[in-house]
Design a protein around this motif. Sequence first.
Motif, PDB file in Angstrom:
ATOM      1  N   GLY A  26       0.779  -1.225   0.000  1.00  0.00           N
ATOM      2  CA  GLY A  26       0.000   0.000   0.000  1.00  0.00           C
ATOM      3  C   GLY A  26       0.816   1.283   0.000  1.00  0.00           C
ATOM      4  O   GLY A  26       0.304   2.328   0.353  1.00  0.00           O
ATOM      5  N   GLY A  27       2.078   1.266  -0.367  1.00  0.00           N
ATOM      6  CA  GLY A  27       2.884   2.467  -0.443  1.00  0.00           C
ATOM      7  C   GLY A  27       3.540   2.878   0.857  1.00  0.00           C
ATOM      8  O   GLY A  27       4.299   3.831   0.887  1.00  0.00           O
ATOM      9  N   ARG A  28       3.255   2.216   1.962  1.00  0.00           N
ATOM     10  CA  ARG A  28       3.875   2.590   3.235  1.00  0.00           C
ATOM     11  C   ARG A  28       5.284   2.037   3.348  1.00  0.00           C
ATOM     12  O   ARG A  28       6.144   2.650   3.958  1.00  0.00           O
ATOM     13  N   LEU A  29       5.514   0.881   2.791  1.00  0.00           N
ATOM     14  CA  LEU A  29       6.843   0.268   2.800  1.00  0.00           C
ATOM     15  C   LEU A  29       7.325   0.131   1.366  1.00  0.00           C
ATOM     16  O   LEU A  29       6.545  -0.139   0.454  1.00  0.00           O
ATOM     17  N   ARG A  30       8.634   0.278   1.202  1.00  0.00           N
ATOM     18  CA  ARG A  30       9.210   0.112  -0.120  1.00  0.00           C
ATOM     19  C   ARG A  30      10.599  -0.484   0.029  1.00  0.00           C
ATOM     20  O   ARG A  30      11.404  -0.002   0.840  1.00  0.00           O
ATOM     21  N   GLU A  63      19.655 -16.192   2.300  1.00  0.00           N
ATOM     22  CA  GLU A  63      19.850 -15.017   3.135  1.00  0.00           C
ATOM     23  C   GLU A  63      19.993 -13.783   2.260  1.00  0.00           C
ATOM     24  O   GLU A  63      20.666 -13.813   1.233  1.00  0.00           O
ATOM     25  N   ARG A  64      19.353 -12.702   2.714  1.00  0.00           N
ATOM     26  CA  ARG A  64      19.414 -11.431   2.002  1.00  0.00           C
ATOM     27  C   ARG A  64      19.633 -10.303   2.995  1.00  0.00           C
ATOM     28  O   ARG A  64      19.246 -10.393   4.153  1.00  0.00           O
ATOM     29  N   VAL A  65      20.202  -9.227   2.504  1.00  0.00           N
ATOM     30  CA  VAL A  65      20.263  -7.975   3.236  1.00  0.00           C
ATOM     31  C   VAL A  65      19.506  -6.968   2.388  1.00  0.00           C
ATOM     32  O   VAL A  65      19.800  -6.799   1.201  1.00  0.00           O
ATOM     33  N   VAL A  66      18.499  -6.324   2.979  1.00  0.00           N
ATOM     34  CA  VAL A  66      17.657  -5.391   2.226  1.00  0.00           C
ATOM     35  C   VAL A  66      17.560  -4.064   2.954  1.00  0.00           C
ATOM     36  O   VAL A  66      17.655  -3.994   4.181  1.00  0.00           O
ATOM     37  N   ILE A  67      17.368  -3.011   2.162  1.00  0.00           N
ATOM     38  CA  ILE A  67      17.077  -1.691   2.701  1.00  0.00           C
ATOM     39  C   ILE A  67      15.600  -1.431   2.434  1.00  0.00           C
ATOM     40  O   ILE A  67      15.148  -1.482   1.290  1.00  0.00           O
ATOM     41  N   VAL A  68      14.850  -1.188   3.509  1.00  0.00           N
ATOM     42  CA  VAL A  68      13.412  -0.939   3.416  1.00  0.00           C
ATOM     43  C   VAL A  68      13.155   0.492   3.855  1.00  0.00           C
ATOM     44  O   VAL A  68      13.658   0.937   4.897  1.00  0.00           O
ATOM     45  N   GLU A  69      12.373   1.209   3.051  1.00  0.00           N
ATOM     46  CA  GLU A  69      12.010   2.580   3.393  1.00  0.00           C
ATOM     47  C   GLU A  69      10.634   2.580   4.054  1.00  0.00           C
ATOM     48  O   GLU A  69       9.683   2.020   3.517  1.00  0.00           O
ATOM     49  N   HIS A  70      10.561   3.194   5.224  1.00  0.00           N
ATOM     50  CA  HIS A  70       9.288   3.356   5.935  1.00  0.00           C
ATOM     51  C   HIS A  70       9.188   4.834   6.297  1.00  0.00           C
ATOM     52  O   HIS A  70       9.847   5.298   7.231  1.00  0.00           O
ATOM     53  N   GLY A  71       8.374   5.568   5.566  1.00  0.00           N
ATOM     54  CA  GLY A  71       8.272   7.004   5.788  1.00  0.00           C
ATOM     55  C   GLY A  71       9.584   7.679   5.445  1.00  0.00           C
ATOM     56  O   GLY A  71      10.069   7.593   4.325  1.00  0.00           O
TER      57      GLY A  71
END
Length: 136
Positions: free
Chosen positions: A64-68, A79-87
């Motif tokens: 819904g656009g809140r997390l990217r 295994e992964r390393v991810v960068i998640v944008e929240h606001g």
Amino acid sequence: MRFSPFALAALPGLASAQASVPAVASPGIGQFVQVLAMLALVLALIVGAAWLMRRFSLLPGQAGGRLRVVSGVMVGPKERVVIVEHGETWLLLGVTAQSVNLLHTEPRPADAPDAQQAPLPPFAEKLAALMKKGKA
């Protein structure tokens, strides 16, 4: 019964014409199996492509656009390393098959591209317009 001489002359020609026409083979079980195998291959390719898109987060607009998901890298087979944008916050997460761990938190960089400013590809624009027409 009387036969004309022309009819008798045509009889040998008819016999040779009928002998030279090849018989048309009807489709057999082999062709049916081949068609089924090709259908199964196409379906497997569709399922595989959908799995890859989901696995590597290639589906836009999830959550819904809140997390990217900004970026991600595989560091092992599962295994992964991810960068998640929240606001306005970026979260660095370690993702395994069993858990998700917060590794680091930082404010969103000023030079980071905005998700809302990114234009949609032409196909996505047309699909969104068609979906809006269908709902109205």
